[in-house]
Design an enzyme around this catalytic site. Sequence first.
Site, PDB file in Angstrom:
ATOM      1  N   TYR A  12      -1.833  12.576   1.407  1.00  0.00           N
ATOM      2  CA  TYR A  12      -1.983  11.158   1.997  1.00  0.00           C
ATOM      3  C   TYR A  12      -1.945   9.913   1.045  1.00  0.00           C
ATOM      4  O   TYR A  12      -2.702   9.888   0.173  1.00  0.00           O
ATOM      5  CB  TYR A  12      -3.301  11.234   2.957  1.00  0.00           C
ATOM      6  CG  TYR A  12      -3.305   9.904   3.603  1.00  0.00           C
ATOM      7  CD1 TYR A  12      -2.502   9.576   4.838  1.00  0.00           C
ATOM      8  CD2 TYR A  12      -4.488   9.059   3.488  1.00  0.00           C
ATOM      9  CE1 TYR A  12      -2.570   8.468   5.346  1.00  0.00           C
ATOM     10  CE2 TYR A  12      -4.668   7.986   4.045  1.00  0.00           C
ATOM     11  CZ  TYR A  12      -3.705   7.648   5.067  1.00  0.00           C
ATOM     12  OH  TYR A  12      -3.906   6.411   5.831  1.00  0.00           O
ATOM     13  N   ASP A  26      -7.670  -4.791   1.613  1.00  0.00           N
ATOM     14  CA  ASP A  26      -6.905  -4.055   2.576  1.00  0.00           C
ATOM     15  C   ASP A  26      -6.729  -4.955   3.740  1.00  0.00           C
ATOM     16  O   ASP A  26      -7.469  -4.692   4.867  1.00  0.00           O
ATOM     17  CB  ASP A  26      -7.194  -2.811   2.694  1.00  0.00           C
ATOM     18  CG  ASP A  26      -6.527  -1.987   3.926  1.00  0.00           C
ATOM     19  OD1 ASP A  26      -5.395  -2.277   4.077  1.00  0.00           O
ATOM     20  OD2 ASP A  26      -7.129  -1.145   4.422  1.00  0.00           O
ATOM     21  N   ASP A  53       0.494   5.614   4.995  1.00  0.00           N
ATOM     22  CA  ASP A  53       0.021   4.430   5.950  1.00  0.00           C
ATOM     23  C   ASP A  53       0.995   3.244   6.101  1.00  0.00           C
ATOM     24  O   ASP A  53       1.603   2.606   4.994  1.00  0.00           O
ATOM     25  CB  ASP A  53      -1.071   3.946   5.517  1.00  0.00           C
ATOM     26  CG  ASP A  53      -2.094   2.920   6.035  1.00  0.00           C
ATOM     27  OD1 ASP A  53      -1.183   2.418   7.064  1.00  0.00           O
ATOM     28  OD2 ASP A  53      -3.223   2.523   5.559  1.00  0.00           O
ATOM     29  N   ASP A  55       0.490   0.890   8.168  1.00  0.00           N
ATOM     30  CA  ASP A  55      -0.170  -0.468   8.671  1.00  0.00           C
ATOM     31  C   ASP A  55       0.468  -0.769   9.895  1.00  0.00           C
ATOM     32  O   ASP A  55       0.646   0.131  10.884  1.00  0.00           O
ATOM     33  CB  ASP A  55       0.123  -1.704   7.854  1.00  0.00           C
ATOM     34  CG  ASP A  55      -0.898  -1.783   6.396  1.00  0.00           C
ATOM     35  OD1 ASP A  55      -1.534  -0.668   6.367  1.00  0.00           O
ATOM     36  OD2 ASP A  55      -0.680  -2.370   5.634  1.00  0.00           O
ATOM     37  N   HIS A  80       1.927   6.674   9.812  1.00  0.00           N
ATOM     38  CA  HIS A  80       1.040   6.390  10.948  1.00  0.00           C
ATOM     39  C   HIS A  80       1.135   4.711  11.077  1.00  0.00           C
ATOM     40  O   HIS A  80       1.043   4.051  10.155  1.00  0.00           O
ATOM     41  CB  HIS A  80      -0.281   6.717  10.929  1.00  0.00           C
ATOM     42  CG  HIS A  80      -1.273   6.386   9.772  1.00  0.00           C
ATOM     43  ND1 HIS A  80      -1.706   5.126   9.857  1.00  0.00           N
ATOM     44  CD2 HIS A  80      -1.879   6.834   8.813  1.00  0.00           C
ATOM     45  CE1 HIS A  80      -2.447   5.014   8.796  1.00  0.00           C
ATOM     46  NE2 HIS A  80      -2.497   6.093   8.085  1.00  0.00           N
ATOM     47  N   GLU A  82      -0.657   1.201  13.423  1.00  0.00           N
ATOM     48  CA  GLU A  82      -1.622   0.954  14.139  1.00  0.00           C
ATOM     49  C   GLU A  82      -1.510  -0.115  15.140  1.00  0.00           C
ATOM     50  O   GLU A  82      -0.611  -0.748  15.056  1.00  0.00           O
ATOM     51  CB  GLU A  82      -2.684   0.815  13.079  1.00  0.00           C
ATOM     52  CG  GLU A  82      -2.459  -0.370  12.060  1.00  0.00           C
ATOM     53  CD  GLU A  82      -3.123  -0.414  10.935  1.00  0.00           C
ATOM     54  OE1 GLU A  82      -4.140  -1.478  10.684  1.00  0.00           O
ATOM     55  OE2 GLU A  82      -3.133   0.450  10.217  1.00  0.00           O
ATOM     56  N   CYS A  90      -9.149  -3.364   7.285  1.00  0.00           N
ATOM     57  CA  CYS A  90      -9.336  -2.010   7.154  1.00  0.00           C
ATOM     58  C   CYS A  90     -10.333  -1.490   8.151  1.00  0.00           C
ATOM     59  O   CYS A  90     -10.951  -2.223   8.890  1.00  0.00           O
ATOM     60  CB  CYS A  90     -10.383  -2.039   5.840  1.00  0.00           C
ATOM     61  SG  CYS A  90     -11.144  -0.494   5.581  1.00  0.00           S
ATOM     62  N   ARG A 125      -1.691   5.339  15.266  1.00  0.00           N
ATOM     63  CA  ARG A 125      -3.577   5.226  15.180  1.00  0.00           C
ATOM     64  C   ARG A 125      -3.954   4.058  16.109  1.00  0.00           C
ATOM     65  O   ARG A 125      -3.421   2.962  16.157  1.00  0.00           O
ATOM     66  CB  ARG A 125      -3.593   4.597  13.746  1.00  0.00           C
ATOM     67  CG  ARG A 125      -4.938   4.079  13.291  1.00  0.00           C
ATOM     68  CD  ARG A 125      -5.325   3.716  11.727  1.00  0.00           C
ATOM     69  NE  ARG A 125      -5.784   2.650  11.655  1.00  0.00           N
ATOM     70  CZ  ARG A 125      -6.397   2.136  10.633  1.00  0.00           C
ATOM     71  NH1 ARG A 125      -5.999   2.727   9.384  1.00  0.00           N
ATOM     72  NH2 ARG A 125      -7.339   1.079  10.504  1.00  0.00           N
ATOM     73  N   GLU A 155      -9.211   6.056  14.886  1.00  0.00           N
ATOM     74  CA  GLU A 155     -10.069   5.578  13.781  1.00  0.00           C
ATOM     75  C   GLU A 155     -11.572   5.172  14.229  1.00  0.00           C
ATOM     76  O   GLU A 155     -11.863   4.859  15.348  1.00  0.00           O
ATOM     77  CB  GLU A 155      -9.435   4.142  13.301  1.00  0.00           C
ATOM     78  CG  GLU A 155      -9.995   3.545  11.971  1.00  0.00           C
ATOM     79  CD  GLU A 155     -10.120   4.309  10.804  1.00  0.00           C
ATOM     80  OE1 GLU A 155     -10.652   5.553  10.909  1.00  0.00           O
ATOM     81  OE2 GLU A 155      -9.390   3.996   9.835  1.00  0.00           O
ATOM     82  N   ASN A 177      -9.869  10.769  10.019  1.00  0.00           N
ATOM     83  CA  ASN A 177     -10.294  10.135   8.821  1.00  0.00           C
ATOM     84  C   ASN A 177     -11.616  10.320   8.328  1.00  0.00           C
ATOM     85  O   ASN A 177     -12.513   9.673   8.918  1.00  0.00           O
ATOM     86  CB  ASN A 177      -9.693   8.599   8.942  1.00  0.00           C
ATOM     87  CG  ASN A 177     -10.144   7.727   7.767  1.00  0.00           C
ATOM     88  OD1 ASN A 177     -10.307   8.460   6.845  1.00  0.00           O
ATOM     89  ND2 ASN A 177     -10.039   6.530   7.935  1.00  0.00           N
TER      90      ASN A 177
END
Length: 266
Positions: A12, A26, A53, A55, A80, A82, A90, A125, A155, A177
């Site tokens: 990952y 982040d 990731d 974003d 993924h 989100e 974050c 996500r 998440e 996660n």
Amino acid sequence: MLIAEQGFDGVYVSGAVLSAELGLPDVGLTTSTEVAARAATIARQTDLPVLVDADTGWGGPANVARTVQTFEDAGLAGCHLEDQVDPKRCGHLAGKALVPTEDMCTRVRAAVRGRRDDAFVLCARTDARAVDGLDAAIDRARAYVAAGADMIFAEALTGEDEYAAFRDALDVPLLANMTEFGKSPLLTADTLEKLGVNVVIYPVTLLRLAMGAAEAGLAEIRRTGTQAGVVDRMQNRARLYELLHYDEYGAFDAGLAGYLDEEDPS
């Protein structure tokens, strides 16, 4: 390379870690090209599938589609996206804000349209649990699956019952996660499997271990004027060379150009 050697099933690439590697928080400051370039370097070094990731996809629907294609070209196995507003935060911080459900569905549909390889995994996500509650998060996840998501990443869930609720509500694979110092309890892989979770990531664990050791080592050198007191905690030269396959590179060169002197193979 260590992950593969230890027998894990995949790699990952964390957006938080790539941000930290650049000396940034982040909060959506990285670019798609930065992430793709770093992830491509990682993917080239392993035969394991690599999930990255993405974003919020770095822009509108066309940007999302291009991001997916860039990741495919980089040799990645999936990404993924989100449902936070841009710039994102974050996932375990307070103050997150979400785009409307339909806007996230548009992101997912754009990713599906952009994908050229059906084996490339598109994971959606949702950060809705911490913003609007569990039921709203499940409703969003259902909508994202209907829009074409292959997997759901919920998440900041707060307990086993919440993972079980997601499993009862959805038929697609689920990702958990297990990040430290966040809102989710650190459940074992066996426990998560029994709850119906299909994928578990440890996104910042290795960074935190490495940075903790680096900070302690620097403090030791500053205090004593030497690293002698922490040498026993280090990966030694022989182990590093073994991991990087120095001998194989040397043998390759020797076979083609006489890189190594047979009388002095050191």
